[in-house]
Scaffold this motif. Structure first.
Motif, PDB file in Angstrom:
ATOM      1  N   ARG A 282     -21.856 -40.206  93.318  1.00 35.98           N
ATOM      2  CA  ARG A 282     -23.206 -40.746  93.441  1.00 35.98           C
ATOM      3  C   ARG A 282     -23.561 -41.616  92.232  1.00 35.98           C
ATOM      4  N   PRO A 283     -24.348 -42.656  92.446  1.00 36.02           N
ATOM      5  CA  PRO A 283     -24.790 -43.483  91.309  1.00 36.02           C
ATOM      6  C   PRO A 283     -25.484 -42.669  90.235  1.00 36.02           C
ATOM      7  N   GLU A 284     -26.277 -41.671  90.653  1.00 30.98           N
ATOM      8  CA  GLU A 284     -27.025 -40.863  89.678  1.00 30.98           C
ATOM      9  C   GLU A 284     -26.089 -40.078  88.751  1.00 30.98           C
ATOM     10  N   ARG A 285     -24.918 -39.715  89.251  1.00 28.34           N
ATOM     11  CA  ARG A 285     -23.962 -39.000  88.407  1.00 28.34           C
ATOM     12  C   ARG A 285     -23.365 -39.941  87.354  1.00 28.34           C
ATOM     13  N   ILE A 286     -23.016 -41.143  87.803  1.00 28.05           N
ATOM     14  CA  ILE A 286     -22.496 -42.137  86.859  1.00 28.05           C
ATOM     15  C   ILE A 286     -23.545 -42.459  85.804  1.00 28.05           C
ATOM     16  N   LEU A 287     -24.769 -42.704  86.247  1.00 30.30           N
ATOM     17  CA  LEU A 287     -25.851 -43.031  85.320  1.00 30.30           C
ATOM     18  C   LEU A 287     -26.164 -41.878  84.380  1.00 30.30           C
ATOM     19  N   GLY A 288     -26.018 -40.646  84.867  1.00 30.53           N
ATOM     20  CA  GLY A 288     -26.242 -39.485  84.012  1.00 30.53           C
ATOM     21  C   GLY A 288     -25.260 -39.449  82.851  1.00 30.53           C
ATOM     22  N   LEU A 289     -23.991 -39.800  83.137  1.00 28.14           N
ATOM     23  CA  LEU A 289     -23.002 -39.842  82.070  1.00 28.14           C
ATOM     24  C   LEU A 289     -23.313 -40.962  81.077  1.00 28.14           C
ATOM     25  N   LEU A 290     -23.678 -42.133  81.595  1.00 29.27           N
ATOM     26  CA  LEU A 290     -24.025 -43.241  80.712  1.00 29.27           C
ATOM     27  C   LEU A 290     -25.224 -42.890  79.840  1.00 29.27           C
ATOM     28  N   ALA A 291     -26.211 -42.233  80.429  1.00 24.00           N
ATOM     29  CA  ALA A 291     -27.402 -41.829  79.664  1.00 24.00           C
ATOM     30  C   ALA A 291     -27.048 -40.788  78.605  1.00 24.00           C
ATOM     31  N   TYR A 292     -26.120 -39.900  78.910  1.00 27.13           N
ATOM     32  CA  TYR A 292     -25.648 -38.929  77.915  1.00 27.13           C
ATOM     33  C   TYR A 292     -24.981 -39.660  76.750  1.00 27.13           C
ATOM     34  N   TRP A 293     -24.136 -40.637  77.072  1.00 25.43           N
ATOM     35  CA  TRP A 293     -23.495 -41.428  76.017  1.00 25.43           C
ATOM     36  C   TRP A 293     -24.526 -42.142  75.145  1.00 25.43           C
ATOM     37  N   GLY A 294     -25.632 -42.547  75.762  1.00 24.47           N
ATOM     38  CA  GLY A 294     -26.656 -43.262  75.014  1.00 24.47           C
ATOM     39  C   GLY A 294     -27.600 -42.367  74.247  1.00 24.47           C
ATOM     40  N   GLY A 295     -27.572 -41.067  74.508  1.00 28.52           N
ATOM     41  CA  GLY A 295     -28.475 -40.149  73.834  1.00 28.52           C
ATOM     42  C   GLY A 295     -29.794 -39.958  74.545  1.00 28.52           C
ATOM     43  N   TRP A 296     -29.843 -40.256  75.850  1.00 27.93           N
ATOM     44  CA  TRP A 296     -31.110 -40.172  76.592  1.00 27.93           C
ATOM     45  C   TRP A 296     -31.074 -39.069  77.653  1.00 27.93           C
ATOM     46  N   ALA A 297     -30.025 -38.248  77.659  1.00 25.33           N
ATOM     47  CA  ALA A 297     -29.909 -37.183  78.653  1.00 25.33           C
ATOM     48  C   ALA A 297     -29.011 -36.087  78.112  1.00 25.33           C
ATOM     49  N   GLU A 298     -29.212 -34.890  78.628  1.00 28.97           N
ATOM     50  CA  GLU A 298     -28.292 -33.793  78.351  1.00 28.97           C
ATOM     51  C   GLU A 298     -27.049 -33.972  79.207  1.00 28.97           C
ATOM     52  N   PHE A 299     -25.933 -33.456  78.734  1.00 34.03           N
ATOM     53  CA  PHE A 299     -24.708 -33.567  79.525  1.00 34.03           C
ATOM     54  C   PHE A 299     -24.884 -32.819  80.860  1.00 34.03           C
ATOM     55  N   GLY A 300     -24.495 -33.472  81.940  1.00 33.53           N
ATOM     56  CA  GLY A 300     -24.570 -32.877  83.271  1.00 33.53           C
ATOM     57  C   GLY A 300     -25.766 -33.313  84.083  1.00 33.53           C
ATOM     58  N   GLU A 301     -26.722 -33.994  83.482  1.00 33.41           N
ATOM     59  CA  GLU A 301     -27.870 -34.493  84.248  1.00 33.41           C
ATOM     60  C   GLU A 301     -27.452 -35.640  85.164  1.00 33.41           C
ATOM     61  N   GLU A 302     -28.154 -35.743  86.289  1.00 30.96           N
ATOM     62  CA  GLU A 302     -27.990 -36.879  87.194  1.00 30.96           C
ATOM     63  C   GLU A 302     -29.321 -37.603  87.277  1.00 30.96           C
ATOM     64  N   LEU A 303     -29.302 -38.909  86.988  1.00 23.85           N
ATOM     65  CA  LEU A 303     -30.548 -39.662  86.836  1.00 23.85           C
ATOM     66  C   LEU A 303     -30.455 -41.028  87.495  1.00 23.85           C
ATOM     67  N   SER A 304     -31.603 -41.556  87.916  1.00 22.82           N
ATOM     68  CA  SER A 304     -31.700 -42.940  88.353  1.00 22.82           C
ATOM     69  C   SER A 304     -32.057 -43.810  87.148  1.00 22.82           C
ATOM     70  N   VAL A 305     -31.934 -45.124  87.304  1.00 20.05           N
ATOM     71  CA  VAL A 305     -32.309 -46.007  86.195  1.00 20.05           C
ATOM     72  C   VAL A 305     -33.802 -45.877  85.890  1.00 20.05           C
ATOM     73  N   ASP A 306     -34.605 -45.659  86.913  1.00 16.15           N
ATOM     74  CA  ASP A 306     -36.040 -45.519  86.688  1.00 16.15           C
ATOM     75  C   ASP A 306     -36.362 -44.246  85.905  1.00 16.15           C
ATOM     76  N   ALA A 307     -35.530 -43.219  86.079  1.00 19.73           N
ATOM     77  CA  ALA A 307     -35.741 -41.988  85.317  1.00 19.73           C
ATOM     78  C   ALA A 307     -35.262 -42.140  83.873  1.00 19.73           C
ATOM     79  N   ILE A 308     -34.260 -42.988  83.643  1.00 19.93           N
ATOM     80  CA  ILE A 308     -33.759 -43.209  82.289  1.00 19.93           C
ATOM     81  C   ILE A 308     -34.716 -44.074  81.484  1.00 19.93           C
ATOM     82  N   LEU A 309     -35.370 -45.013  82.149  1.00 22.23           N
ATOM     83  CA  LEU A 309     -36.175 -46.025  81.462  1.00 22.23           C
ATOM     84  C   LEU A 309     -37.191 -45.439  80.471  1.00 22.23           C
ATOM     85  N   PRO A 310     -38.004 -44.440  80.845  1.00 20.47           N
ATOM     86  CA  PRO A 310     -38.982 -43.919  79.872  1.00 20.47           C
ATOM     87  C   PRO A 310     -38.343 -43.134  78.723  1.00 20.47           C
TER      88      PRO A 310
END
Length: 334
Positions: A282-310
Motif C-alpha cells: 500500500r502507498p501508506e506503508r511506503i510513505l510510513g517508512l519514508l516518514a520514519y526516515w525523515g523523523g516524522w513518524a514512529e517505525f511501523g506507522e502507515e500514513l498518507s501524504v496529508d497525514a505527514i504534512l502537519p
C-alpha cells in the motif's frame, strides 16, 4: 567574486525533475516527498519537468510510469508534464532552442570555450580534488580553438565530442543551503573550469537545468545531497544568464543507502516503487517508512501524504541517514 547570498523569495515554486532512466526507487521517492512537503508546507506550487535530454531517458512508458508512481503516493503538481502550463514543453528533449540561446549568451560574454580534454586527461593533470568525482582543470584549452567545429575536427575519429567549459572566476562562492547550512567553495582552486555540455548547441545537464529553472521561474530546488557539489557551478551559470533574477533556494537531502552504505540507484536495481505496488504494498506503508526516515513518524506507522504534512519539519533530516536495511525491508514486504 562577490559573495553570493540567497535573498528572500516572493513566489514559492518548487519542481519535480526526474531523469526517466528507469523505474523510481525508494531513494527517489524520499527526495520527491521532501520536495513536495517543503513546498506544500509553505503554500507554494510545484511543476513537473522531465529531464530527458539523454537518449536513454526518452521512453514515454518510463516517463508515464514515473509520474504514475508519484501520483500513487499522493504527490501531485500544479503545472508541467501531463498537466500543462505556461512553459511548454516540459520535456527537456523539446527545449533545445532555449539551450542554444543560453549558450549564445555565454559565448557573447566570453564565458565558455570548447575543450577537447577527456576525463582521463583531467585526472592526469593533478591530484584528486577535495570532493566527489571532480578533478581540477588547468585551463589548457582556453583560447586554443577559434570555434567548436575546429575543436571537433581535432577529435575526428575518436568517438568523442568537445565539451563546452565555463571560465571560472577567482574568488569564493558562498551560499546557504536550507539543510546543509553555509557552503564556501573556491572553484578556481578546487575544480577549475567546468564542463556544461558536450553538444554543439549546449544540450547538456548543467546548462539545461539552469536555463530551465530560470525560464520556469523556479524559486526552490530540493534534491539529493550528491548534487550539492555542482551547485556552485549552477550558481555561476545562473548569475551569468540572469543576473537580475534572485537565485533559487537550495536544499540538499541525505541520500538513501542500502545496508552496505551504497546509494540506491535506478541503474543498479534499487527496490522500485513499481515492484512494491505490483507486490500489493500500500502507498501508506511506503510513505510510513519514508516518514520514519525523515523523523516524522514512529517505525511501523502507515500514513498518507496529508497525514505527514502537519508533522513535517525539515531540520529533523539534518542528522539522519535513511537506510534500506533488513528492518525496513521486512516492514515493506512482511
Amino acid at each position: 567574486m562577490d559573495t553570493v547570498t540567497i535573498p528572500p523569495q516572493r513566489r514559492l515554486l518548487g519542481r519535480f525533475a526526474p531523469s526517466p532512466t528507469g523505474p523510481l526507487h525508494l531513494g527517489n521517492a524520499m527526495t520527491f516527498l521532501v520536495a513536495w512537503l517543503c513546498v506544500r508546507s509553505r503554500g507554494g506550487r510545484i511543476l513537473m519537468r522531465i529531464e530527458d535530454i539523454e537518449g536513454h531517458g526518452r521512453d514515454p512508458a518510463v516517463i508515464d510510469g514515473n509520474c504514475r508512481d508519484l501520483r500513487r503516493l499522493g504527490l501531485d503538481w500544479d503545472e508541467g508534464y501531463g498537466v500543462g502550463g505556461p512553459h511548454e514543453p516540459y520535456r527537456q528533449s523539446g527545449r533545445s532552442a532555449l539551450y542554444r540561446a543560453s549558450l549564445d549568451r555565454l559565448l557573447e560574454q566570453k564565458l565558455v570555450y570548447p575543450c577537447i580534454c577527456s576525463r582521463r586527461d583531467v585526472q592526469r593533470m593533478g591530484a584528486a580534488p577535495h570532493a566527489g568525482d571532480f578533478h581540477p582543470y588547468d585551463g589548457r584549452c582556453r583560447g586554443r580553438f577559434r570555434s567548436y567545429d575546429e575543436a571537433r575536427r581535432v577529435l575526428e575519429g575518436s568517438g568523442r565530442l568537445p565539451a563546452w567549459r565555463f571560465r571560472v572566476p577567482a574568488g569564493e562562492i558562498v551560499f546557504r543551503d536550507r539543510l546543509c547550512g553555509e557552503q564556501r567553495v573556491n572553484l578556481a582552486e578546487t575544480y577549475g573550469d567546468f564542463p556544461i555540455a558536450r553538444h554543439p548547441d549546449g544540450i547538456g545537464y548543467q546548462l539545461a537545468v539552469v536555463a530551465d529553472d530560470i525560464d520556469m521561474a523556479v524559486t526552490q530546488i530540493v534534491r539529493g545531497g550528491d548534487l550539492l557539489a555542482c551547485t556552485p557551478w549552477q550558481i555561476l551559470l545562473w548569475k551569468a544568464l540572469a543576473p537580475e533574477r534572485p537565485l533559487p533556494e537550495y536544499c540538499h537531502l541525505p541520500v538513501v543507502v542500502d545496508s552496505d552504505g551504497k546509494r540506491l540507484a535506478k541503474r543498479t536495481g534499487g527496490l522500485t516503487l513499481d515492484a512494491l505496488f505490483s507486490a500489493g504494498v500500500r502507498p501508506e506503508r511506503i510513505l510510513g517508512l519514508l516518514a520514519y526516515w525523515g523523523g516524522w513518524a514512529e517505525f511501523g506507522e502507515e500514513l498518507s501524504v496529508d497525514a505527514i504534512l502537519p508533522r513535517f519539519r525539515l531540520d529533523t533530516l539534518s542528522d539522519r541517514r535513511p537506510t534500506l536495511d533488513e528492518k525496513a525491508l521486512k516492514f515493506l514486504l512482511p
